[in-house]
Design an enzyme around this catalytic site. Structure first.
Site, mmCIF file in Angstrom:
data_model
loop_
_atom_site.group_PDB
_atom_site.id
_atom_site.type_symbol
_atom_site.label_atom_id
_atom_site.label_comp_id
_atom_site.label_asym_id
_atom_site.label_seq_id
_atom_site.Cartn_x
_atom_site.Cartn_y
_atom_site.Cartn_z
ATOM 1 N N TYR A 147 111.469 -37.455 129.954
ATOM 2 C CA TYR A 147 112.279 -37.282 128.752
ATOM 3 C C TYR A 147 111.414 -37.103 127.503
ATOM 4 O O TYR A 147 111.863 -36.515 126.529
ATOM 5 C CB TYR A 147 113.197 -38.490 128.539
ATOM 6 C CG TYR A 147 114.539 -38.416 129.228
ATOM 7 C CD1 TYR A 147 114.639 -38.105 130.568
ATOM 8 C CD2 TYR A 147 115.704 -38.668 128.523
ATOM 9 C CE1 TYR A 147 115.868 -38.053 131.200
ATOM 10 C CE2 TYR A 147 116.938 -38.625 129.143
ATOM 11 C CZ TYR A 147 117.018 -38.311 130.481
ATOM 12 O OH TYR A 147 118.242 -38.264 131.087
ATOM 13 N N LYS B 231 109.081 -41.282 143.728
ATOM 14 C CA LYS B 231 108.928 -40.107 144.593
ATOM 15 C C LYS B 231 107.430 -40.005 144.873
ATOM 16 O O LYS B 231 106.773 -38.998 144.568
ATOM 17 C CB LYS B 231 109.497 -38.867 143.881
ATOM 18 C CG LYS B 231 109.573 -37.626 144.747
ATOM 19 C CD LYS B 231 110.656 -37.673 145.818
ATOM 20 C CE LYS B 231 110.558 -36.449 146.716
ATOM 21 N NZ LYS B 231 111.487 -36.513 147.883
ATOM 22 N N ASP C 197 115.307 -39.772 146.724
ATOM 23 C CA ASP C 197 116.337 -39.059 147.494
ATOM 24 C C ASP C 197 117.017 -40.011 148.474
ATOM 25 O O ASP C 197 118.241 -40.030 148.612
ATOM 26 C CB ASP C 197 115.742 -37.821 148.207
ATOM 27 C CG ASP C 197 114.441 -38.100 148.943
ATOM 28 O OD1 ASP C 197 113.873 -39.205 148.790
ATOM 29 O OD2 ASP C 197 113.985 -37.209 149.694
ATOM 30 N N ASP D 257 118.615 -42.262 135.133
ATOM 31 C CA ASP D 257 119.759 -41.541 134.561
ATOM 32 C C ASP D 257 120.692 -41.096 135.678
ATOM 33 O O ASP D 257 121.908 -41.299 135.622
ATOM 34 C CB ASP D 257 119.241 -40.322 133.778
ATOM 35 C CG ASP D 257 120.375 -39.500 133.183
ATOM 36 O OD1 ASP D 257 121.306 -40.109 132.633
ATOM 37 O OD2 ASP D 257 120.320 -38.262 133.285
ATOM 38 N N ASP E 295 124.519 -43.069 137.188
ATOM 39 C CA ASP E 295 125.839 -42.428 137.236
ATOM 40 C C ASP E 295 126.447 -42.579 138.633
ATOM 41 O O ASP E 295 127.646 -42.847 138.775
ATOM 42 C CB ASP E 295 125.749 -40.928 136.894
ATOM 43 C CG ASP E 295 125.980 -40.656 135.416
ATOM 44 O OD1 ASP E 295 125.748 -41.576 134.606
ATOM 45 O OD2 ASP E 295 126.381 -39.532 135.066
HETATM 46 C C1 IPM Z 1 122.621 -41.527 129.422
HETATM 47 C C2 IPM Z 1 122.929 -40.127 128.967
HETATM 48 C C3 IPM Z 1 121.799 -39.671 128.063
HETATM 49 C C4 IPM Z 1 120.535 -39.639 128.889
HETATM 50 C C5 IPM Z 1 122.038 -38.312 127.365
HETATM 51 C C6 IPM Z 1 123.335 -38.297 126.593
HETATM 52 C C7 IPM Z 1 120.883 -37.939 126.483
HETATM 53 O O1 IPM Z 1 123.129 -39.307 130.061
HETATM 54 O O2 IPM Z 1 122.469 -42.418 128.559
HETATM 55 O O3 IPM Z 1 122.544 -41.743 130.629
HETATM 56 O O4 IPM Z 1 120.260 -38.648 129.585
HETATM 57 O O5 IPM Z 1 119.803 -40.625 128.853
HETATM 58 MG MG MG Z 2 123.177 -40.323 131.935
#
Ligand code: IPM
Ligand code: MG
Length: 363
Positions: free
Chosen positions: A141, A192, A224, A248, A252
């Site tokens: 990032y 990885k 993975d 990240d 999710d």
């Molecule tokens: C998160 C989001 C952010 C990230 C975006 C909005 C920049 O997806 O906080 O997980 O990628 O960190």
């Molecule tokens: Mg995110």
């Protein structure tokens, strides 16, 4: 001493869900020994519209002075055509970097009341309680060089750099081991290392840190496989620690195991325990302004704030207990609605949590 809380509603559903979290904070301020002062500022698209920048200096100054920051969400289609440097997301990334919020804690907890909402079979997720510890201020990032450069051999080249120093890896691993020590005492470090040298270093440093925590069991997993295991048998995990980008993605996936990303809070902490707290879902522009968004992730982020930055674990538990009571009572926003439950909007859900806290303190 009065603690300063900076409120950053942001974009999309951000202002709606933040309003409910502020109700909860105000209720505690007025009815307990919580001594706080709240201030509000612009970030993300809202800040771009007002000032031309996603993270105005005035906002950053207030964030630096605050003891804790509560953020709604940033971003939306309106700002997508802008160059990446001034998109709303840069406001969030700038806050993370400037405040040194390297440790991102993303719990994925299944509320028993919502077992039906998970996309996995109830027996695979019953009792699920994972803590993802994501590195937040380094890795791909932020690594240099980055960008899309002029044409090389007739075509453009895009570059991002995955980079970690030993000390960056060490400090996030220490956070993960400290947390695991207070939980089920298991850390799975995700990398990885079979392909990326940078994460081979990650694995070495994680192993080294682990040697200092003899009561915590360390395992390693390739990313993975970790993605697959999260969907195959998620309860094998206690604490997972990983890089910015892997975290990240995996967070999710883990969130969805719990049925709704609308339920999950997060904390981003610096070396001194100062933190920024936000729901892990985004700005959901499709439902913005409709009053249907689920405010519980933001309200639960307030609980994390009380626990990690304001040293008020008792108040954090009061909020968490109230959320659980509201779910027990059958109240659901549309994202977690199921048969036989009562569907409510954003504002009613916030009120219900405040009322549940009031009832619990009278009982
Ligand atoms: C998160 C989001 C952010 C990230 C975006 C909005 C920049 O997806 O906080 O997980 O990628 O960190
Ligand atoms: Mg995110």
């Amino acid at each position: 001493m009065t603690k300063k809380i900076l409120i950053l509603p942001g974009d999309g559903i951000g202002p709606e869900i933040i309003a409910e979290a502020v109700k909860v904070l105000a209720f505690l301020r007025d009815g307990s020994d919580l001594d706080i002062a709240m201030d509000e500022a612009l970030v993300g698209g809202a800040a771009i519209d007002a000032t031309g920048e996603p993270l105005p200096d005035a906002t950053l100054d207030l964030a630096r002075q605050a003891d804790a920051v509560l953020l709604g969400a940033v971003g939306g289609p309106k700002w997508e055509p802008l160059p990446i440097e001034i998109r709303p997301e840069k406001g969030l990334l700038g806050l993370r970097r400037e405040l040194g919020l390297f440790a991102n804690l993303r719990p994925a907890i299944l509320y028993p009341q919502l077992a039906d909402a998970s996309s996995l079979k109830p027996e695979l997720v019953a009792g699920l309680d994972i803590m993802i510890v994501r590195e937040l201020t380094g890795g791909i990032y932020f690594g240099q060089p980055r960008g899309v450069s002029a044409r090389e051999g007739g075509e453009r080249v895009g570059v991002n750099t995955l980079r970690y120093t030993e000390s960056e890896i060490r400090r996030i691993c220490e956070v993960a081991f400290d947390i695991a020590g207070k939980r089920d005492k298991r850390v799975c470090s995700v990398d990885k290392a079979n392909v990326l040298e940078c994460t081979e270093l990650w694995r070495e440093v994680a192993t080294d840190v682990g040697a200092g925590y003899p009561n915590v069991v360390l395992s390693h997993m390739y990313v993975d496989n970790a993605a697959m295991q999260l969907i195959r048998a998620p309860k094998q995990f206690d604490v997972m620690v990983t890089t910015n980008m892997f975290g990240d993605i995996l967070s999710d996936a883990a969130a969805m195991l719990t049925g709704s990303i609308g339920m999950l809070p997060s904390a981003s902490l610096n070396e001194t325990g100062k933190g920024m707290y936000e729901p892990i879902h985004g700005s959901a522009p499709d439902i913005a302004g409709k009053g249907t968004a689920n405010p519980l992730a933001t309200i639960l982020s307030v609980a994390m704030m009380l626990r990690y930055s304001l040293d008020q674990p008792g108040l954090a538990e009061r909020i968490e207990g109230a959320v659980s009571n509201v779910l027990d009572a059958g109240l659901r926003t549309s994202d977690i609605m199921s048969e036989g439950m009562r569907q409510v909007g954003t504002c009613d859900m916030g009120d219900a949590v405040v009322n549940a806290m009031a009832d619990a303190s009278r009982a």
